[in-house]
Design a protein around this motif. Sequence first.
Motif, PDB file in Angstrom:
ATOM      1  N   SER A   3       0.873  -1.143  -0.070  1.00 34.00           N
ATOM      2  CA  SER A   3       0.074  -0.068  -0.107  1.00 34.00           C
ATOM      3  C   SER A   3       0.990   1.122   0.122  1.00 34.00           C
ATOM      4  CB  SER A   3      -0.733  -0.006   1.223  1.00 34.00           C
ATOM      5  OG  SER A   3      -1.484   1.266   1.623  1.00 34.00           O
ATOM      6  N   GLN A   4       0.459   2.204  -0.890  1.00 36.31           N
ATOM      7  CA  GLN A   4       1.370   3.541  -0.856  1.00 36.31           C
ATOM      8  C   GLN A   4       1.357   4.171   0.154  1.00 36.31           C
ATOM      9  OE1 GLN A   4       3.021   4.401  -3.580  1.00 36.31           O
ATOM     10  NE2 GLN A   4       2.296   4.055  -5.469  1.00 36.31           N
ATOM     11  N   ARG A  73      -1.787   4.861  -9.271  1.00 36.79           N
ATOM     12  CA  ARG A  73      -2.993   5.183  -9.827  1.00 36.79           C
ATOM     13  C   ARG A  73      -3.163   5.461 -11.269  1.00 36.79           C
ATOM     14  NH1 ARG A  73      -5.480   9.964  -8.544  1.00 36.79           N
ATOM     15  NH2 ARG A  73      -3.621  10.831  -8.580  1.00 36.79           N
ATOM     16  N   SER A 121      -2.419  17.980  -9.891  1.00 35.54           N
ATOM     17  CA  SER A 121      -3.345  16.919  -9.982  1.00 35.54           C
ATOM     18  C   SER A 121      -4.072  17.055 -11.489  1.00 35.54           C
ATOM     19  CB  SER A 121      -4.410  16.966  -8.888  1.00 35.54           C
ATOM     20  OG  SER A 121      -5.545  16.150  -9.102  1.00 35.54           O
ATOM     21  N   ASN A 125      -3.921  14.275 -14.328  1.00 34.88           N
ATOM     22  CA  ASN A 125      -5.189  13.671 -14.891  1.00 34.88           C
ATOM     23  C   ASN A 125      -5.483  13.674 -16.384  1.00 34.88           C
ATOM     24  OD1 ASN A 125      -5.699  12.478 -12.406  1.00 34.88           O
ATOM     25  ND2 ASN A 125      -7.512  13.452 -11.974  1.00 34.88           N
ATOM     26  N   LEU A 173      -9.075   2.052 -17.013  1.00 31.61           N
ATOM     27  CA  LEU A 173      -8.462   3.003 -16.316  1.00 31.61           C
ATOM     28  C   LEU A 173      -9.381   4.312 -17.111  1.00 31.61           C
ATOM     29  CD1 LEU A 173      -6.081   3.290 -14.461  1.00 31.61           C
ATOM     30  CD2 LEU A 173      -4.896   4.529 -16.145  1.00 31.61           C
ATOM     31  N   VAL A 176     -12.848   4.409 -15.550  1.00 33.26           N
ATOM     32  CA  VAL A 176     -12.984   4.844 -14.135  1.00 33.26           C
ATOM     33  C   VAL A 176     -12.963   6.466 -14.024  1.00 33.26           C
ATOM     34  CG1 VAL A 176     -11.936   4.820 -11.955  1.00 33.26           C
ATOM     35  CG2 VAL A 176     -12.085   2.918 -13.044  1.00 33.26           C
ATOM     36  N   TYR A 177     -12.020   6.963 -15.028  1.00 34.91           N
ATOM     37  CA  TYR A 177     -11.791   8.428 -14.976  1.00 34.91           C
ATOM     38  C   TYR A 177     -12.880   8.852 -15.828  1.00 34.91           C
ATOM     39  CZ  TYR A 177      -7.814   8.210 -12.004  1.00 34.91           C
ATOM     40  OH  TYR A 177      -6.832   8.070 -11.112  1.00 34.91           O
TER      41      TYR A 177
ATOM     42  N   ASN B  99     -11.756  18.708 -10.500  1.00 34.21           N
ATOM     43  CA  ASN B  99     -11.061  17.572 -10.702  1.00 34.21           C
ATOM     44  C   ASN B  99     -10.292  16.940  -9.633  1.00 34.21           C
ATOM     45  OD1 ASN B  99      -9.507  15.616 -12.810  1.00 34.21           O
ATOM     46  ND2 ASN B  99      -7.753  16.926 -11.802  1.00 34.21           N
ATOM     47  N   PHE B 102     -12.676  15.417  -7.302  1.00 35.14           N
ATOM     48  CA  PHE B 102     -13.024  14.054  -7.831  1.00 35.14           C
ATOM     49  C   PHE B 102     -11.833  13.238  -7.470  1.00 35.14           C
ATOM     50  CE2 PHE B 102     -14.397  10.939 -10.996  1.00 35.14           C
ATOM     51  CZ  PHE B 102     -13.365  10.320 -11.418  1.00 35.14           C
ATOM     52  N   VAL B 151     -13.655   1.136  -9.846  1.00 33.20           N
ATOM     53  CA  VAL B 151     -13.148   2.183  -9.286  1.00 33.20           C
ATOM     54  C   VAL B 151     -12.179   2.046  -8.185  1.00 33.20           C
ATOM     55  CG1 VAL B 151     -13.552   4.313  -7.933  1.00 33.20           C
ATOM     56  CG2 VAL B 151     -15.280   3.551  -9.708  1.00 33.20           C
ATOM     57  N   VAL B 154      -8.555   0.439  -9.449  1.00 31.29           N
ATOM     58  CA  VAL B 154      -7.792   1.557 -10.125  1.00 31.29           C
ATOM     59  C   VAL B 154      -7.292   2.558  -9.539  1.00 31.29           C
ATOM     60  CG1 VAL B 154      -7.963   3.615 -11.839  1.00 31.29           C
ATOM     61  CG2 VAL B 154      -8.845   1.229 -12.674  1.00 31.29           C
ATOM     62  N   MET B 155      -8.115   3.196  -8.482  1.00 29.75           N
ATOM     63  CA  MET B 155      -7.706   4.462  -7.639  1.00 29.75           C
ATOM     64  C   MET B 155      -7.229   3.950  -6.288  1.00 29.75           C
ATOM     65  SD  MET B 155     -10.963   7.153  -8.451  1.00 29.75           S
ATOM     66  CE  MET B 155     -10.125   8.695  -9.080  1.00 29.75           C
ATOM     67  N   GLU B 168      -7.502  -1.998   1.726  1.00 28.42           N
ATOM     68  CA  GLU B 168      -6.844  -0.980   2.397  1.00 28.42           C
ATOM     69  C   GLU B 168      -7.663   0.242   2.143  1.00 28.42           C
ATOM     70  OE1 GLU B 168      -3.661  -1.286  -0.323  1.00 28.42           O
ATOM     71  OE2 GLU B 168      -3.207  -3.346   0.468  1.00 28.42           O
TER      72      GLU B 168
END
Lengths: 269, 327
Positions: A3-4, A73, A121, A125, A173, A176-177, B99, B102, B151, B154-155, B168
């Motif tokens: 885990s990061q 991510r 960010s 993204n 990916l 999801v985004y 963003n 989000f 989701v 991926v995230m 986690e």
Amino acid sequence: MTSQYLNQLHTADKLAAEPWPEDATLYQPYEAEQILLPENASCLAVKAYLKMCNLPFGIRSCANAEHMSPGGRMTKLPFIRAGAFIFAEFEPIVNFVEQKDLAIGSWQDEDEKADMRTYVSLVENIFTMAELYISFRNERVYKEVTAPRNGIVFPWPLSVMQNYSKRRNALRLLKVYQWDDLDIDAVIDKVAKCCETLEYKLKESPDTPYFYGDQPCELDAIAFGHLFSILTTTLPNMALAQTVKKFKHLVEFCRFVDEKYFQTRCLHD
Amino acid sequence: MEMQLGAMLHVYKGEWGLPSIDFECLRALCLLRFTRCPMEVQTSSNPLRSGTGKLPYLQIGNDKFAGYRQIKRVLDREGYPIDAHLSTKQKHLSTTYANWVFTNLHAYYHYFLYGEPHNFDTTTRSLYAKRTPFPFNFYYPSSYQKEACDVVQVMAGFDVNDKMDKHEGDYLVANAKKCVNLLSRKLGRKVWFFGDTYSEFDAIVYSYLAIIFKITLPNNPLQNHIKGCQNLVNFINRITRDIFRDEGYSSVKLTKTPSGTEANLTPSERKFLESEFNTKVVAGVGAIAAMAAFAAWRGIYNQLTTRSSTDYDGIDYEDDELEEGLD
């Protein structure tokens, strides 16, 4: 895959005393034959950031860099090994460097730093998603560029399977985004709006070449990484590059950072 | 600026005083009500009627526009843009902050509402099932769970289908808390995030925070954290009270004070149970009728009646003559 967050928790205690190791290494895929556009952008951003912080690092190119990475991510690359710690992707590496108090941008106050983080960010993204879109969603680019490059390090049946799994991951990916139902015009529109935001920010401090003040910060590094990669990578579909080229200030910014920190590379128009 | 007649926005019905239980529907409603667009809102909708199979969707005449992005495009085109009163710089900031919110809250929302099995099974599934027409309410809420799986993978990098100790969630919670702190700081004492005028950013923040704040989940660490930020609580309550005065819905009557487990059984839930009772009775009668018909087909009634006439000693004689007669 660790885990990061836990990684960062553990390192926070141990890090402050240790200096930056001499043999810190950055792992990335082969640049000439294998690396893809989004990964190239991410790697370049990290390299620019470390150069701006004046931290020495070595570069190691391996075919399986992506599989060695602890995860992240988006592209999961590049990842850096500094002593006993391994971190992947731009943001965790930046957090790691900041915990050591070696980072640039320490002159910014809390609010400005928070603002800058939101810009970082946004850039990460939007540009990563656009690069993934054009590399994996666009049939022509995928067949002519992405698939051969990605599969070149594997023997034939394995390359097909790896390509399939990588493409499926990239499409997930995008889903999801919330980028998977966009057409190319909407993608170009989003990229243009992001560039507009960046150019506006750049123009806010006209006397200095950087986004914030006369010292570089994370936003400079990541903006350079993505914009430079988009401008200098030739793909069958140059929509992204053409969009970015319209913003003269950003092109100028890329040229400036390139000359200052990467004197051996050059920007072709 | 003419809004075509018959324009209707289909969303999920609300709960706890909110106009809707779903993030996307709430966002779309904000777009509508902030700009005072004169459109009707329909809460008893069938999600499978929309083109894509998900709410919210907008119906104008014969055209259907599903999803937040398309709805926003329609509203911008028809003269109700949400960012109309912002300056250029504010527009850029609105997109940037939206963003960033989000990136930090989306994963938290999806994990704690749909991904976490305990939360989903006790609360969220029934919420969605009640608002979806029969027979879709049996399987349709699980589609949200599947989406959340992607989701979270991926995230946050873990799989929802793994065992609980592999989840986690701390990473998501920490990020979400930092995000809320910053939002509270950004809002300060202002009415909207950009001063006097609403923006898309306000819509997004309201949609995430209102649901996370009001929902009664067994495991929701951010709820108390938001409670600690008084200005955000005021922000949420103000918008719910003033702008969504007509659409806010709460199945618990406000005069009734919650008393232990009784509070869990809201009037609408009781009605649901009763209707289920009717179904149970019908189902029981149907089962008995089916069994009786099968028995009759097999001839058990004939056997029973003939047996009782021959069986006068209590001894079972060989019914050879009877069998020959029957054949």
